[in-house]
Design an enzyme around this catalytic site. Structure first.
Site, short mmCIF file in Angstrom:
data_model
loop_
_atom_site.label_atom_id
_atom_site.label_comp_id
_atom_site.label_asym_id
_atom_site.label_seq_id
_atom_site.Cartn_x
_atom_site.Cartn_y
_atom_site.Cartn_z
N HIS A 4 0.79 -1.24 0.00
CA HIS A 4 0.00 0.00 0.00
C HIS A 4 0.82 1.28 0.00
CE1 HIS A 4 -4.22 -1.30 0.42
NE2 HIS A 4 -3.71 -2.38 0.99
N LYS B 50 -14.19 8.72 -5.16
CA LYS B 50 -15.49 9.07 -4.56
C LYS B 50 -15.95 10.44 -5.06
CE LYS B 50 -14.15 6.28 -0.66
NZ LYS B 50 -13.40 6.28 0.59
N LYS C 33 -8.53 14.28 3.75
CA LYS C 33 -7.69 13.08 3.80
C LYS C 33 -6.80 13.22 5.02
CE LYS C 33 -6.30 14.26 -0.36
NZ LYS C 33 -6.53 13.06 -1.12
N ARG C 34 -6.05 12.19 5.39
CA ARG C 34 -5.14 12.33 6.51
C ARG C 34 -4.18 13.49 6.26
NH1 ARG C 34 -5.31 8.37 10.79
NH2 ARG C 34 -3.53 9.51 11.56
N THR D 78 -8.35 6.73 -2.84
CA THR D 78 -9.70 6.29 -3.17
C THR D 78 -10.70 7.43 -2.96
OG1 THR D 78 -9.77 5.32 -0.95
CG2 THR D 78 -9.44 3.81 -2.78
N LYS E 82 0.85 14.53 1.24
CA LYS E 82 -0.44 14.89 0.63
C LYS E 82 -0.52 16.39 0.32
CE LYS E 82 -2.88 10.94 2.70
NZ LYS E 82 -3.37 10.19 1.53
#
Length: 829
Positions: free
Chosen positions: A365, A668, A556-557, A664, A562
């Site tokens: 992952h 969405k 998101k985290r 993911t 990110k």
């Protein structure tokens, strides 16, 4: 009530009458004798138990169906299952939603209020745990005999409070009122051993003088979409055995012995709250072994029961059993299965190893080095001494093979060893997973390529046939039908309802991309979702926002890779531009950022503080008004995602190319009619392929650009000196413009960006700003914007978890998915 058929299900008169009768029966039995007045929570439990009644018969019949057919079974092992709420999802999958709506309405109750009482089952951190939840839905919907195995954490991912702009963590006591969806199964309790020592005897190897913890299973039903199949998620809870340390009783240590039971039960107490970060604590290793040891005993028990009376039974294990390791957290399944086969079942090593490899498969992952699990050998020696011996033997045989293939290549042997030498000897769990599995997959095409070309290149060269790609997906049941019923209905009116179980059918929407009525319908649904979310923000956060502004969302985290910091720089640049030219016709934006920071991750917590501080300045500036608002969404979780995603106009997927394995959330947003601004990273690459790159806002470096910049050396200061708007924004952060009472508050963040930024925020800044200008320009043309939205929705077919699971089933597990229904409980079999 009128009979109504829709994606929400049938609402027939009989259904509604039966539901009301059962609801009242459950309400009667859930009320405590001395309470005459029911609370909202009583009503919720009565409704949940009424819906659960519809699951139980199907659940029993499904297990009978598997027992009779004895199909191959897949076991999905994951330390995380981020399930969210269960009530509405169950109603959708059983086609009960309209009937329940009508029944509760006739009883004078508000369905949404009842749904809001349910606690999220937050047994995951982010993408990995939510993926596991989507996969369970798809495996049931595709008729696979599948079981999810994990830990029943007493406390899930912490609740996030924002106090004076800082994240504060609160324990998530999600079980305090009970959980109507689970069933304890004490008859399947299993012992799990720790510590002790190894004896090599004439009868074989024995692991003795161990400490025993009992694993108590709790089963949760997992319904497929309208096929009457209900699979099982089995989560283990740690219990001390009755005789735990009670030998101390004789020396007066009884009270202490009973208190020490907590030490055993701590194993399933709390989820480690780290996403993409490895924390090498003994308790975490205990959790990883606990779930694996209990699960493998259960798998072998079930397998033997189905092969009753045959000899040499375990030699065919891999024919009937597939084990999927969700990242390296359940990697101990490999040495544990070897221990069970060799030590307990007396299978010869070579045969046992063949069974293990054919049974196990591993999903990777992440490629971030700090996320890869490397356990100290000393910890293993103490906690799992027999497993350490087995791993050493696996490694010895593995390195023997490598040295035959590459004689004299000591560097390669050292790189490929399962044991990393150094100040502290460590076991590389990813290497163990690769060597002990027949299939290794990444979770998006670009990620799988990176695995083969860089991170696990040596292993790929030796066993190229092992390596595969399985691009992630999301379940369209929760992430469209349930959370965005308006859009689901509008789509069904155009192309029928079958797309819900065959998402590729969304391609048919391309026929309507110029259909004015459809364009209006899609835009209208989005506006309604925005109004609803604006009302939610006002009610829960006391924030008023402009629903006609663009909803620009990054949820998101919180993690450096990110790049929430890149988003911050855009906000500041936009703010400065509005201040400079207040009379220009700016496109109004409401920028929302949400996500949790790991409690020990200082930089991530500072990023949250920066976002809230920028919001304090921007939101209170009268010159800006409602043309720019910045909101930090507190306590982002599955249930909040279900509200925000249908309302978003723009989805921010802006990680440095080569760092996000898949993502993911990006899928969405795409399915719910938001446009993506993003880098060519993770699944964004395939999203651009499916919808047409011209229908996404793609910017920034590609993977090869990042590699080239690494070679040359990334010099953040040169960008700072060359780009005036960037310099201004950074100076404002550094100089205390956003933290006037603490001017030096963000100096560490600025220092990191200028001198230690692994994720090269400044390198992508200019292209990002230019891309955001294109976004603002298009938003002013609602019709063209909505056409692009339709292109995106039509391109979502690939990103169903049904497609992902079909590929796992056929290409890794050797199973065939099926859309056939089994008989409902009240139908003759």
């Amino acid at each position: 009530c009128a009979i109504q058929i829709s994606v929400r299900g049938l609402a027939g008169v009989e259904n509604v009458a039966d539901l009301k009768t059962n609801f009242n029966r459950h309400l009667h039995f859930t009320l405590v004798k001395d309470r005459n007045v029911a609370t909202k929570r009583d009503y919720y439990f009565a409704l949940a138990n009424t819906v659960r009644d519809h699951l139980v018969g199907r659940w029993i019949r499904t297990q009978q169906h598997y027992y009779e057919k004895d199909p191959k079974r897949v076991y999905y092992l994951s330390l995380e299952f981020y399930m969210g709420r269960t009530l509405q999802n169950t109603m959708v999958n059983l086609a009960l939603e309209n009937a329940c709506d009508e029944a509760t309405y006739q009883l004078g109750l508000d369905m949404e209020e009842l749904q809001d009482i349910e606690e999220d089952a937050g047994l995951g951190n982010g993408g990995l745990g939510r993926l596991a939840a989507c996969f369970l839905d798809s495996m049931a919907s595709l008729g696979l005999a599948a079981y999810g195995y994990g830990i029943r954490y007493e406390f899930g991912i912490f609740n996030q409070k924002i106090v004076s702009g800082w994240q504060v963590e609160e324990a998530d006591d999600w079980l305090r009122y009970g959980n109507p969806w689970e069933k304890a199964r004490p008859e399947y309790m299993r012992p799990v051993h720790f510590y002790g020592r190894v004896e090599h005897t004439a009868d074989g190897v024995k692991w003795v003088d161990t400490q025993v913890v009992l694993a108590l299973p709790y089963d949760t039903p997992v319904p497929g979409y309208r096929n009457n199949i209900v699979n099982t998620m089995r989560l283990w809870s740690a219990k001390a055995p009755c005789d735990f340390n009670l030998k101390d009783f004789n020396v007066g240590g009884y009270i202490q012995a009973v208190l020490d039971r907590n030490l055993a039960e701590n194993i399933s107490r709390v989820l480690y709250p780290n996403d993409n970060f490895f924390e090498g604590k003994e308790l975490r290793l205990k959790q990883e072994y606990f779930v694996v040891a209990a699960t493998l005993q259960d798998i072998i028990r079930r397998f033997k029961a189905s092969k009753f009376g045959s000899t040499d039974v375990l030699f065919s294990l891999h024919v009937q059993v597939a084990i999927q390791l969700n990242d390296t957290h359940p990697a101990l399944a490999i040495p544990e299965l070897m221990r069970l086969l060799v030590d307990i079942e007396k299978v010869p090593w070579e045969k046992a190893w063949d069974i293990v490899i054919r049974t196990c498969a591993y999903t990777n992952h992440t490629v971030l080095p700090e996320a890869l699990e490397r356990w100290p050998v000393d910890l293993f020696q103490n906690l799992l001494p027999r497993h350490l011996e087995i791993i050493y033997e696996i490694n010895r045989r593995h390195l023997e093979r490598i040295s035959k293939l590459y004689p004299g290549d000591t560097d390669r042997i050292s790189r490929m060893s399962l044991i990393e030498e150094g100040d502290v000897k460590k076991i590389n769990m990813a290497h163990l997973c690769i060597v002990g599995s027949h299939a290794v997959n990444g979770v998006a095409r670009i990620h799988s390529d990176i695995i083969k070309n860089t991170v696990f290149k040596d292993f790929y060269e030796v066993d190229p046939e092992k390596f595969q790609n399985k691009t992630n997906g999301i379940t369209p049941r929760r992430w469209l039908v349930m959370c965005n019923p308006g859009l689901a209905e509008v789509i069904a009116e155009k192309i029928g309802e079958d797309y819900i179980r065959d998402l590729d059918q969304l391609k048919k929407l391309l026929e309507f991309v110029n259909d004015d009525a459809f364009i209006r319908d899609v835009a209208k649904i989005k506006q309604e979702n925005k109004m609803k979310f604006a009302a939610h923000l006002e009610a829960h956060y006391k924030v008023k926002i402009n629903p006609s502004s663009m909803f620009d969302v990054q949820v998101k985290r919180i993690h450096e890779y990110k790049r929430q910091l890149l988003n911050c720089l855009h906000i500041i640049t936009l703010y400065n531009r509005i201040k400079n030219e207040p009379n220009k016709p700016w496109t109004p934006r409401t920028i929302m950022i949400g996500g949790k920071a790991a409690p020990g991750y200082h930089t991530a917590k500072m990023i949250i503080k920066l976002i809230t501080s920028i919001g304090d300045i921007v939101n209170n500036d009268p010159v800006v008004g409602d043309r720019l608002k910045v909101i930090f969404l507190e306590n982002y979780r599955v249930t909040l995602a279900e509200k925000i995603i249908p309302a978003a106009d723009l989805s921010e997927q802006i990680s440095t190319a080569g760092t996000e394995a898949s993502g993911t959330g990006n899928m969405k947003f795409m399915l719910n009619g938001a446009l993506t601004i993003g880098t060519m990273d993770g699944a964004n690459v395939e999203m651009a392929e499916e919808a047409g790159e011209e229908n996404l806002f793609i910017f920034g470096m590609r993977v090869h650009d990042v590699e080239a910049l690494d070679k040359k050396g990334y010099d953040a200061v040169s960008y700072y000196n060359r780009v005036p708007e960037l310099k201004q924004a950074v100076d404002q952060i550094a100089g205390g413009f956003f933290s006037p009472s603490q001017p030096g508050l963000f100096k560490d963040l600025v220092n990191m960006l200028m001198h230690h930024d692994r994720f090269k925020v400044f390198a992508d800044y200019e292209d990002y700003i230019r891309c955001q200008e294109r976004v603002s320009a298009l938003y002013k043309n609602p019709k063209e914007w909505t056409k692009m939205v339709i292109h995106n929705i039509a391109g979502c077919g690939k990103f169903s978890s049904d497609r992902t699971i079909s590929e796992y089933a056929r290409e890794i597990w050797g199973m065939e998915p099926s859309l056939e229904k089994i008989a409902a409980p009240d139908d003759p079999r």
